[in-house]
Design a protein around this motif. Sequence first.
Motif, PDB file in Angstrom:
ATOM      1  N   THR A  15      36.407 -20.034  33.345  1.00  0.00           N
ATOM      2  CA  THR A  15      37.391 -19.082  33.878  1.00  0.00           C
ATOM      3  C   THR A  15      38.274 -18.511  32.766  1.00  0.00           C
ATOM      4  N   MET A  17      38.805 -15.544  29.466  1.00  0.00           N
ATOM      5  CA  MET A  17      39.017 -14.101  29.447  1.00  0.00           C
ATOM      6  C   MET A  17      37.770 -13.314  29.859  1.00  0.00           C
ATOM      7  N   ILE A  18      36.634 -13.674  29.249  1.00  0.00           N
ATOM      8  CA  ILE A  18      35.452 -12.852  29.510  1.00  0.00           C
ATOM      9  C   ILE A  18      34.994 -12.969  30.966  1.00  0.00           C
ATOM     10  N   SER A  45      34.873 -24.471  37.098  1.00  0.00           N
ATOM     11  CA  SER A  45      35.859 -24.550  36.016  1.00  0.00           C
ATOM     12  C   SER A  45      36.048 -26.014  35.631  1.00  0.00           C
ATOM     13  N   SER A  46      36.714 -26.214  34.494  1.00  0.00           N
ATOM     14  CA  SER A  46      36.995 -27.590  34.061  1.00  0.00           C
ATOM     15  C   SER A  46      37.992 -28.257  35.012  1.00  0.00           C
ATOM     16  N   LYS A  50      42.586 -24.663  37.832  1.00  0.00           N
ATOM     17  CA  LYS A  50      42.283 -23.492  37.007  1.00  0.00           C
ATOM     18  C   LYS A  50      41.365 -22.522  37.760  1.00  0.00           C
ATOM     19  N   TYR A  77      31.025 -27.547  36.354  1.00  0.00           N
ATOM     20  CA  TYR A  77      29.984 -26.512  36.255  1.00  0.00           C
ATOM     21  C   TYR A  77      28.722 -26.916  37.041  1.00  0.00           C
ATOM     22  N   HIS A  95      30.853 -19.858  22.433  1.00  0.00           N
ATOM     23  CA  HIS A  95      29.432 -19.836  22.001  1.00  0.00           C
ATOM     24  C   HIS A  95      28.802 -21.228  21.886  1.00  0.00           C
ATOM     25  N   LYS A 116      27.219 -13.472  24.848  1.00  0.00           N
ATOM     26  CA  LYS A 116      26.956 -13.460  23.417  1.00  0.00           C
ATOM     27  C   LYS A 116      28.065 -14.251  22.739  1.00  0.00           C
TER      28      LYS A 116
HETATM   29  N1  LIG Z   1      31.049  -9.477  26.118  1.00  0.00           N
HETATM   30  C1  LIG Z   1      32.261  -9.366  25.606  1.00  0.00           C
HETATM   31  O1  LIG Z   1      32.823  -8.292  25.444  1.00  0.00           O
HETATM   32  C2  LIG Z   1      33.006 -10.601  25.246  1.00  0.00           C
HETATM   33  C3  LIG Z   1      34.381 -10.529  25.049  1.00  0.00           C
HETATM   34  C4  LIG Z   1      35.055 -11.713  24.780  1.00  0.00           C
HETATM   35  C5  LIG Z   1      34.344 -12.891  24.668  1.00  0.00           C
HETATM   36  N2  LIG Z   1      33.008 -12.909  24.841  1.00  0.00           N
HETATM   37  C6  LIG Z   1      32.242 -14.163  24.723  1.00  0.00           C
HETATM   38  O2  LIG Z   1      32.562 -14.980  25.826  1.00  0.00           O
HETATM   39  C7  LIG Z   1      32.667 -16.338  25.430  1.00  0.00           C
HETATM   40  C8  LIG Z   1      34.021 -16.877  25.856  1.00  0.00           C
HETATM   41  O3  LIG Z   1      35.042 -16.144  25.235  1.00  0.00           O
HETATM   42  P1  LIG Z   1      36.512 -15.989  25.893  1.00  0.00           P
HETATM   43  O4  LIG Z   1      37.254 -15.079  25.008  1.00  0.00           O
HETATM   44  O5  LIG Z   1      36.408 -15.696  27.329  1.00  0.00           O
HETATM   45  O6  LIG Z   1      37.067 -17.471  25.687  1.00  0.00           O
HETATM   46  P2  LIG Z   1      38.261 -18.164  26.438  1.00  0.00           P
HETATM   47  O7  LIG Z   1      39.203 -17.158  27.007  1.00  0.00           O
HETATM   48  O8  LIG Z   1      38.793 -19.205  25.514  1.00  0.00           O
HETATM   49  O9  LIG Z   1      37.560 -18.881  27.672  1.00  0.00           O
HETATM   50  C9  LIG Z   1      36.534 -19.800  27.534  1.00  0.00           C
HETATM   51  C10 LIG Z   1      36.466 -20.686  28.771  1.00  0.00           C
HETATM   52  O10 LIG Z   1      35.419 -21.615  28.549  1.00  0.00           O
HETATM   53  C11 LIG Z   1      35.737 -22.859  29.165  1.00  0.00           C
HETATM   54  N3  LIG Z   1      35.636 -23.948  28.172  1.00  0.00           N
HETATM   55  C12 LIG Z   1      34.830 -25.026  28.287  1.00  0.00           C
HETATM   56  N4  LIG Z   1      35.012 -25.862  27.254  1.00  0.00           N
HETATM   57  C13 LIG Z   1      35.959 -25.322  26.476  1.00  0.00           C
HETATM   58  C14 LIG Z   1      36.587 -25.750  25.278  1.00  0.00           C
HETATM   59  N5  LIG Z   1      36.295 -26.903  24.667  1.00  0.00           N
HETATM   60  N6  LIG Z   1      37.516 -24.949  24.737  1.00  0.00           N
HETATM   61  C15 LIG Z   1      37.846 -23.786  25.324  1.00  0.00           C
HETATM   62  N7  LIG Z   1      37.275 -23.345  26.474  1.00  0.00           N
HETATM   63  C16 LIG Z   1      36.344 -24.117  27.052  1.00  0.00           C
HETATM   64  C17 LIG Z   1      37.162 -22.735  29.715  1.00  0.00           C
HETATM   65  O11 LIG Z   1      37.041 -22.439  31.107  1.00  0.00           O
HETATM   66  P3  LIG Z   1      37.242 -23.555  32.230  1.00  0.00           P
HETATM   67  O12 LIG Z   1      38.420 -24.391  31.814  1.00  0.00           O
HETATM   68  O13 LIG Z   1      37.473 -22.787  33.454  1.00  0.00           O
HETATM   69  O14 LIG Z   1      36.008 -24.381  32.300  1.00  0.00           O
HETATM   70  C18 LIG Z   1      37.712 -21.527  29.011  1.00  0.00           C
HETATM   71  O15 LIG Z   1      38.677 -20.862  29.794  1.00  0.00           O
HETATM   72  C19 LIG Z   1      32.413 -16.359  23.918  1.00  0.00           C
HETATM   73  O16 LIG Z   1      31.093 -16.748  23.661  1.00  0.00           O
HETATM   74  C20 LIG Z   1      32.643 -14.924  23.485  1.00  0.00           C
HETATM   75  O17 LIG Z   1      31.842 -14.524  22.390  1.00  0.00           O
HETATM   76  C21 LIG Z   1      32.332 -11.796  25.141  1.00  0.00           C
END
Ligand SMILES: NC(=O)c1ccc[n+]([C@@H]2O[C@H](COP(=O)([O-])OP(=O)(O)OC[C@H]3O[C@@H](n4cnc5c(N)ncnc54)[C@H](OP(=O)(O)O)[C@@H]3O)[C@@H](O)[C@H]2O)c1
Length: 361
Positions: A15, A17-18, A45-46, A50, A77, A95, A116
């Motif tokens: 949950t 940003m992406i 979600s974790s 959340k 998950y 990633h 990605k």
């Molecule tokens: N296509 C695009 O335009 C785009 C844009 C931004 C990012 N992305 C990709 O999307 C992926 C996530 O990026 P994001 O910016 O969304 O990241 P983010 O905001 O940090 O969110 C990642 C989510 O992953 C889960 N998670 C599970 N284990 C984690 C850990 N150890 N540390 C942090 N988060 C963990 C958490 O959700 P829960 O707590 O709910 O499980 C967290 O909220 C990346 O691979 C990035 O390259 C793509």
Amino acid sequence: MANDLPTVRWGIVATGMISSWFVEDLLLPTWPGKRANHIIQSIGSSSLEKGQKFHEKYVLPHLAQNSGVDPKIYPDYASVYNDPDVDVVYIGTPHSFHKQNCIDAISAGKNVLCEKAFTLTQADAKEVTKLAKEKGVFLMEAMWTRFYPLVKELRRLLYEEKAIGRVWRTFADFGLSYDVESLPDNSRLKDLSMGAGTLLDIGIYSLTWGVLTLEENVGKGEHPKILAAQTLQSGVETISSWILNYTDTGRHGILTSTSNVRSANNFARIEGSKGVISIHGPTSSPESFTVKLHDEEGEGKLYTFDKPGRGFYWEADAVAVDLKEGRKENETINWAETERIMGIMDEIRRQGGARFPGDTF
Ligand SMILES: NC(=O)c1ccc[n+]([C@@H]2O[C@H](COP(=O)([O-])OP(=O)(O)OC[C@H]3O[C@@H](n4cnc5c(N)ncnc54)[C@H](OP(=O)(O)O)[C@@H]3O)[C@@H](O)[C@H]2O)c1
């Protein structure tokens, strides 16, 4: 929801940003060229709290204009992977978790759309695609930009109309401006075990523009040689610069990413024998480009593309159509192409010096 279109029920994993961007787009009432209906069936979600907050903020406000189906919220998950009402799982974790999340989802027999960068390395990507093949499920990397109508029109102009003549060079940049050293140590942008650095996060887009504009048959013709350099700050890569060298056609891609300087709006420039195409940013989601011929007066011809929301629905539609037609791979970004992109990024890091724990090169 349009009755004559295929409907896909999504299970959302993570949950962050992406995931919020993806879900909000899928809940829009419509978009140009809409080819499918999308239901957010469940969210994992974790933590339950959340998940509930995500649901409240990004799902509930948009439900009335969509299917009205209220998703289940799970505190893990695995429940998403095992939800019989989920047709396809969307993975939006950092990633470094993609590989295991994909393996878990695929092992449960689920189709997968994974953000990605697909994995940290080409070897990991190959493990995942091999499992998808064994299990007979659909799998796709969520490189959403490839599905933009803008890309289709750009490639038509470059290689069907040959609007700028013989294509010679592409410059493309993705730069953001943040201080990596002041980020918390557990940020995915700073923690090397999570694949920190600009290359896999944003450089992958510069690379994507390189292959999309320099290869007439993307991924099916000449594979470029790579020449790369990187800057590391406290071990984290903050600047990547590389050349894609196509020795048969003589084309060059001069591609960059950085976290130290924001990209100019004209983030990409494709040069041909008769003219130049400039693409206007952001690098991951542009809305226009300009074609300017060398022998033409004025600013050139501007092409603009309507895009409500952010533009994630086009990749989601592609998944829906593939599922309806029984395909396991998508032709715009098939498994070989995902593996090739990961391989190029391995090579950039091998030459440039950025390393993740567990790298074998
Ligand atoms: N296509 C695009 O335009 C785009 C844009 C931004 C990012 N992305 C990709 O999307 C992926 C996530 O990026 P994001 O910016 O969304 O990241 P983010 O905001 O940090 O969110 C990642 C989510 O992953 C889960 N998670 C599970 N284990 C984690 C850990 N150890 N540390 C942090 N988060 C963990 C958490 O959700 P829960 O707590 O709910 O499980 C967290 O909220 C990346 O691979 C990035 O390259 C793509």
